[in-house]
Write a protein that holds these residues in place. Sequence first.
Motif, PDB file in Angstrom:
ATOM      1  N   SER A 183      45.140  42.903  34.598  1.00 44.29           N
ATOM      2  CA  SER A 183      44.232  41.778  34.824  1.00 44.29           C
ATOM      3  C   SER A 183      45.013  40.499  34.626  1.00 44.29           C
ATOM      4  N   GLY A 184      45.058  39.694  35.672  1.00 40.62           N
ATOM      5  CA  GLY A 184      45.774  38.426  35.584  1.00 40.62           C
ATOM      6  C   GLY A 184      44.812  37.257  35.573  1.00 40.62           C
ATOM      7  N   GLY A 185      43.546  37.547  35.280  1.00 39.46           N
ATOM      8  CA  GLY A 185      42.538  36.493  35.285  1.00 39.46           C
ATOM      9  C   GLY A 185      41.581  36.700  36.446  1.00 39.46           C
ATOM     10  N   TYR A 186      40.716  35.719  36.663  1.00 37.01           N
ATOM     11  CA  TYR A 186      39.619  35.893  37.614  1.00 37.01           C
ATOM     12  C   TYR A 186      39.611  34.735  38.601  1.00 37.01           C
ATOM     13  N   SER A 187      39.672  35.078  39.886  1.00 33.16           N
ATOM     14  CA  SER A 187      39.650  34.043  40.918  1.00 33.16           C
ATOM     15  C   SER A 187      38.244  33.925  41.475  1.00 33.16           C
ATOM     16  N   PRO A 188      37.626  32.767  41.314  1.00 31.00           N
ATOM     17  CA  PRO A 188      36.319  32.569  41.943  1.00 31.00           C
ATOM     18  C   PRO A 188      36.389  32.870  43.445  1.00 31.00           C
ATOM     19  N   GLN A 226      41.970  39.157  53.988  1.00 32.42           N
ATOM     20  CA  GLN A 226      41.781  37.710  53.839  1.00 32.42           C
ATOM     21  C   GLN A 226      42.226  37.212  52.470  1.00 32.42           C
ATOM     22  N   GLY A 227      43.250  37.857  51.931  1.00 34.93           N
ATOM     23  CA  GLY A 227      43.875  37.342  50.712  1.00 34.93           C
ATOM     24  C   GLY A 227      43.025  37.406  49.467  1.00 34.93           C
ATOM     25  N   LYS A 228      42.126  38.379  49.419  1.00 33.42           N
ATOM     26  CA  LYS A 228      41.214  38.399  48.272  1.00 33.42           C
ATOM     27  C   LYS A 228      41.946  38.678  46.967  1.00 33.42           C
ATOM     28  N   LEU A 229      42.872  39.654  46.979  1.00 31.09           N
ATOM     29  CA  LEU A 229      43.600  39.954  45.747  1.00 31.09           C
ATOM     30  C   LEU A 229      44.873  39.135  45.614  1.00 31.09           C
ATOM     31  N   GLY A 230      45.542  38.894  46.742  1.00 35.01           N
ATOM     32  CA  GLY A 230      46.917  38.432  46.656  1.00 35.01           C
ATOM     33  C   GLY A 230      47.156  36.942  46.776  1.00 35.01           C
ATOM     34  N   ASN A 231      46.185  36.204  47.319  1.00 34.79           N
ATOM     35  CA  ASN A 231      46.498  34.828  47.700  1.00 34.79           C
ATOM     36  C   ASN A 231      46.976  33.939  46.548  1.00 34.79           C
ATOM     37  N   ILE A 232      46.225  33.977  45.443  1.00 38.42           N
ATOM     38  CA  ILE A 232      46.586  33.071  44.349  1.00 38.42           C
ATOM     39  C   ILE A 232      47.953  33.466  43.786  1.00 38.42           C
ATOM     40  N   ASN A 233      48.162  34.785  43.645  1.00 40.65           N
ATOM     41  CA  ASN A 233      49.457  35.229  43.153  1.00 40.65           C
ATOM     42  C   ASN A 233      50.568  34.765  44.087  1.00 40.65           C
ATOM     43  N   GLY A 234      50.331  34.886  45.377  1.00 39.15           N
ATOM     44  CA  GLY A 234      51.341  34.464  46.347  1.00 39.15           C
ATOM     45  C   GLY A 234      51.641  32.978  46.224  1.00 39.15           C
ATOM     46  N   MET A 235      50.584  32.198  46.077  1.00 31.75           N
ATOM     47  CA  MET A 235      50.766  30.750  45.949  1.00 31.75           C
ATOM     48  C   MET A 235      51.522  30.419  44.661  1.00 31.75           C
ATOM     49  N   ALA A 236      51.164  31.155  43.600  1.00 29.36           N
ATOM     50  CA  ALA A 236      51.817  30.892  42.315  1.00 29.36           C
ATOM     51  C   ALA A 236      53.313  31.196  42.406  1.00 29.36           C
ATOM     52  N   ILE A 237      53.645  32.277  43.139  1.00 29.94           N
ATOM     53  CA  ILE A 237      55.063  32.632  43.271  1.00 29.94           C
ATOM     54  C   ILE A 237      55.791  31.565  44.092  1.00 29.94           C
ATOM     55  N   THR A 241      33.544  36.388  40.999  1.00 31.00           N
ATOM     56  CA  THR A 241      34.999  36.310  41.013  1.00 31.00           C
ATOM     57  C   THR A 241      35.610  37.609  41.503  1.00 31.00           C
ATOM     58  N   HIS A 242      36.852  37.505  41.908  1.00 33.62           N
ATOM     59  CA  HIS A 242      37.677  38.691  42.090  1.00 33.62           C
ATOM     60  C   HIS A 242      38.736  38.663  40.997  1.00 33.62           C
ATOM     61  N   GLU A 243      38.917  39.810  40.343  1.00 34.59           N
ATOM     62  CA  GLU A 243      39.959  39.870  39.340  1.00 34.59           C
ATOM     63  C   GLU A 243      41.313  39.890  40.035  1.00 34.59           C
ATOM     64  N   ARG A 244      42.271  39.143  39.455  1.00 36.10           N
ATOM     65  CA  ARG A 244      43.620  39.130  40.027  1.00 36.10           C
ATOM     66  C   ARG A 244      44.453  40.219  39.367  1.00 36.10           C
ATOM     67  N   PRO A 245      45.126  41.033  40.154  1.00 30.91           N
ATOM     68  CA  PRO A 245      46.062  41.973  39.536  1.00 30.91           C
ATOM     69  C   PRO A 245      47.317  41.206  39.115  1.00 30.91           C
ATOM     70  N   LEU A 246      48.082  41.770  38.198  1.00 29.35           N
ATOM     71  CA  LEU A 246      49.383  41.181  37.878  1.00 29.35           C
ATOM     72  C   LEU A 246      50.406  41.744  38.857  1.00 29.35           C
ATOM     73  N   GLN A 273      53.162  36.549  38.604  1.00 33.43           N
ATOM     74  CA  GLN A 273      54.223  37.547  38.746  1.00 33.43           C
ATOM     75  C   GLN A 273      54.820  37.761  37.360  1.00 33.43           C
ATOM     76  N   VAL A 274      55.002  39.023  36.995  1.00 32.48           N
ATOM     77  CA  VAL A 274      55.578  39.338  35.696  1.00 32.48           C
ATOM     78  C   VAL A 274      57.097  39.383  35.864  1.00 32.48           C
ATOM     79  N   PRO A 275      57.843  38.718  34.979  1.00 29.20           N
ATOM     80  CA  PRO A 275      59.298  38.768  35.107  1.00 29.20           C
ATOM     81  C   PRO A 275      59.815  40.185  34.899  1.00 29.20           C
ATOM     82  N   HIS A 276      60.917  40.488  35.516  1.00 29.81           N
ATOM     83  CA  HIS A 276      61.541  41.801  35.392  1.00 29.81           C
ATOM     84  C   HIS A 276      62.938  41.574  34.829  1.00 29.81           C
ATOM     85  N   THR A 277      63.548  42.655  34.325  1.00 29.21           N
ATOM     86  CA  THR A 277      64.917  42.483  33.812  1.00 29.21           C
ATOM     87  C   THR A 277      65.878  42.147  34.948  1.00 29.21           C
TER      88      THR A 277
END
Lengths: 1015, 210
Positions: A425-430, A568-579, A296-301, A516-520
Amino acid sequence: MTQQNRLANGGLIDRKRQLTFTYNGKRYTGYEGDTLASALLANGVDIVNRSFKYSRPRGVVAAGAEEPNALVQLGATESTQVPNVRATQQALYEGLVAKSTNGWPNVQRDLMGMVGKMGGSFMPPGFYYKTFMAPASMWMTYEKYIRKGAGLGRSPTENDPDTYDHLHQHCDVLVIGAGPSGLMAALSAGRRGVRVILCDEQEEMGGSLLDSRELINSQPATRWVSDTLDELNQLDNVTVLSRTTAHGYHDHNFVTLHERRTEHIWDRATPANGRPQVRSRLHRVRAKRVILATGTHERPLVYANNDVPGNMIAGAISSYIRRYGVVPGNSLVLSTNNDHAYRTALNWHEAGRKVVAIVDARPSPKGTLVDQARALDIRIISGSAVIEGKGTNRVSGACVAAIDPAAFKVTGKVEELECDTIASSGGYSPVVHLSSHTGTRPQWNSEIPAFVPGEVKGMTPVGSVTGVFDLKTAFDTALSAIDHALEEAGDTSSSKVTEAPQVDAIQEGPCCALYQVPHTKTTLRAPKQFVDFQNDVTASAIEIATREGFESIEHVKRYTALGFGTDQGKLGNINGMAIAARILNRSIPEVGTTVFRPNYTPVTFGAIAGRHCRDLFDPERYTALHQWHVEHGAEFEDVGQWKRPWYFPKTVNGKKETLDEAVARECLAVREKIGILDASTLGKIDIQGPDAREFLNRVYTNKWAKLAPGRVRYGLMCKDDGMLMDDGTTSCLAENHFLMTTTTGGAAGVLEWLEVWHQTEWPELDVYFTSVTDHWATMTVTGPDARKLMEEVTTDVDLDRESFKFMDWKEGTVAGVPARIFRISFTGELAYEINIQANYAMKVWLELFDKGEKYGLTPYGTETMHVLRAEKGLIIAGQDTDGSVTPEDLGLQWAVGYDKPFEWIGKRALTRPDTSRKDRKQFVGLKPKDANVVLEEGAQIVLDPNQSIPMAMVGHVTSSYYSAHLKRGIALAVVKGGHERMGETVYLPMADGKVHEAEIVSPVFLDPKWERQNV
Amino acid sequence: MSNIQEFDCRPDSQQGAESSLHWSYQNQKPRSPGQNPGVQIREHALLGHLTLRGGAIVLDEAVRDVLGTTLPSRPHAINQNDAGTHSIQWISPDEWLVIVPGGEEFSIEAQLRKALGDAHFSIVNVSGGQTVLTLSGEKALEVLMKSTSYDVHPLAFPVGKGVTTTFGKATAIIRRPAEDHWELVIRRSFADYIYRWLLDASAEYGVTTS
């Protein structure tokens, strides 16, 4: 410089072996076993690059292939420059020289950074397109500076001195990834004796076990790793490839692996035992079964200012501490949504540095690791997250607040914690990239929550890539995958059942979905929240893209550059899709993923080219006489893969002849005395069988029924569309035995053509075809004195013009070697084509020159051959024809037998009205009005030079030369209705405004009665 | 007159005969093999090569009588006589390659023609068009793996097998007549390219040529 972040002990590095390296011109030290990234962190280097678009300072974020920031330009010399090397994957070696790829003029003081800072909010997605669109002519200027500011490394300007190659591998089981499950699978398969390849991209094998806190069989996990590797290395049937990235997964389990063999040792591949070594190697693996253990690759928050140096993914920090003995900071805040990441805080604490707090998005975390943290009195702030990082060039604090992930809002007061490092750590992306290369889409698994590999025939995912993260399951799935795979392959031997080792059970609570973590503030007003670090894509950019109507994830990707580049979107892709999913109010699987394509990480061009470069780029085919040509100064022409002598320049008065001078001399020698050509490259096909003659009748347009043994005939071969495909002479050697010749370039194609028709259409014909192109060397002796020379070198052949007529062939001895001699002519002069078994060709050739010198025997090349045949209006298939020319267009109707009994290839097409149109482009000669003009080949022909543009073009020049014999330019051409236009004047307007005038004439410029070849 | 022109294209004198690699030997600078070279390349020049085409049933008996070995009927099989001097290899369902000592090719062709009589077959002398290299040494297998996508692992390529396949960007017949060495049958015009390829691919292991 001291390594201030290096621990006194621990890690897999060798502190006794200190290494010196240079980074951005500054010298540092590290240890054997370091990566460039770990050594930089040990030395407290925070900023390793400037970001792509906003030029923000960036530090090391990850510890492996997913690193988006620490891209370096590697290489101590110009010829060894390698761009875009991830510092996290580059082993340190003595004398390593690296630079940041970004930052102009340098990373610390960056001009583009001002643009990013001041213009940041004015640089929405599509900024460059929108801003620099007009005027279009200025784009080249803009681009130069934009690239200079943004650039991702540069290619070397000198040739790579190293060698690379390919290795074709075949195996029963290819295991990709040598973490716990990969090692287990390889061991099980290896013990069962099948052919196994195990590859892993890292410097050391072991994957997650290299920094694991867990025990295996009550020993440190690294012990099990080394024991397992020892056993695998002992097994003959197992190939262990370390530093080897599986970078492309293609159809039918064809997988390409890039093995870096010397890049951990030095700048260049150093010779071993005086033998050159291969720098990197591409393994082209055909595997019966692929075991995907890519982990897996760990997802950053995604939180505000999450790109300031000091923000890292949690697992990377564990790697640096436990593998490299490096703590990349002093005080840590960990922001997590899962238990697994607690290991980072525990490791940090054990390293003797301060854990400020663990901020956990879950309201009530519980599990073994949570308990361990509590036992150490580490502050755990639950139901909360880091919503913003503080600091510019290094983290100085973390803003923490209670959040409601589902409602996407901050629910509590913001507390600012002082720290210099934020782990998230936002979880682990296979790592689903490889399986996705095959075209299969990854499947959403809502439990982890992330995508897992889709189904691929012949592939089994094992371990954490399946979304199951505990060690025991990793081992178990690996073992059952091998059992299942081998059972499917018919191997039911269970004699060497491998047992999973003992591991301690760790209780882990479920994670919660947080990307994505909410902000004020709203996403658009909050400080930048980075999703894709390498391409500088922020959460607000994705929001803007969707607002502008780019709703498909593929459109979002292209508009924002999310997941592009080496990353190739290793860290960011899932976060981007989630947003995107959150904004569009869809689920993540509904939004779907973009397509991952090869390569997983960049592969150097050298490895792709392999050995197919320089003088091995393409085969060069030589005739048996090649050495003589080289020694006699021939200039060569490429004809297909053959090297044919083009012309033989002589040195006259200390000056080497030009092409034109040499060709004029060679042409006159043939017309006036005698010349010789190496015609060995002509295709030659031996045809035997009782139906050989009938077969020729069907593939040629002309008649073969009456060709007697000892005679030769010129034949035209059409495709089934009636267009000329190839031509040549065919000799009747005996009643059931023929020798066909083809054009040099057409040889392989014609043989294939004959086989196809024989095997698929007329299998009832008893005939066999065998290529003898290479067996016979062919020498053409031609010119008025040809017979004189032949008389001197043969004793047993009657050369009398009556008994050895034009289009006869005879067998005899030439220069003491058995030969077939053919009286055929491509020059229009008296000519003998001599076929000699190639091993004896040089002997005969030398003898011909020995005896021919007194006659002025002149070797000539393909250029002279072209001129001579053009003077006679003889075509070259492929030059004067282009697949749209019929035999009749060429004026060769005498060679078409419409009354042959069998329907020969092309006949039906040639009886269509279209092929008998009078205004088809027809083959003619062109005589330029100005004798000194040599028309351009390809020049277009018009009937009226004064018509307005676009002019009606009626044909073009196919061949054009200066004829030294005729003392004028001559050309061959195709002209609409040309056969009826003899004597008419046509015009050839040229690009420079000149218009040439030419007269349409017969293509036979010389000796229209064909007397010269019969002297 | 026979329906086929039988023609002995080999002169009595072998003086001045040049193998396919004659020029390559002069043109390629000598290799430094160092200690224990991993690869040995050796040419078997000027052998007799015949391409035999016809139905297996038609050819079998004649081949046995003339060559002293049976016609290999399994795809990719090579049969040799006991001395290993004469071999016959399956090339395609109706094609075999016969390799014999240089100078015997014409008489063997004649004997086969006589034995086969009126049957439909073809025999073509291709001796000038190809040559044989042997590849041996502990790294020979690796060199082959660099050169061809065919599976040459001993499990997939046992002794007695031979295939026509890709070699670099050319083609070659790869054969395994014995445990300790491989043979390549290569075309004359591609010989220099293949020779240079082999030297280059073997360089990291050390290579000797003869």
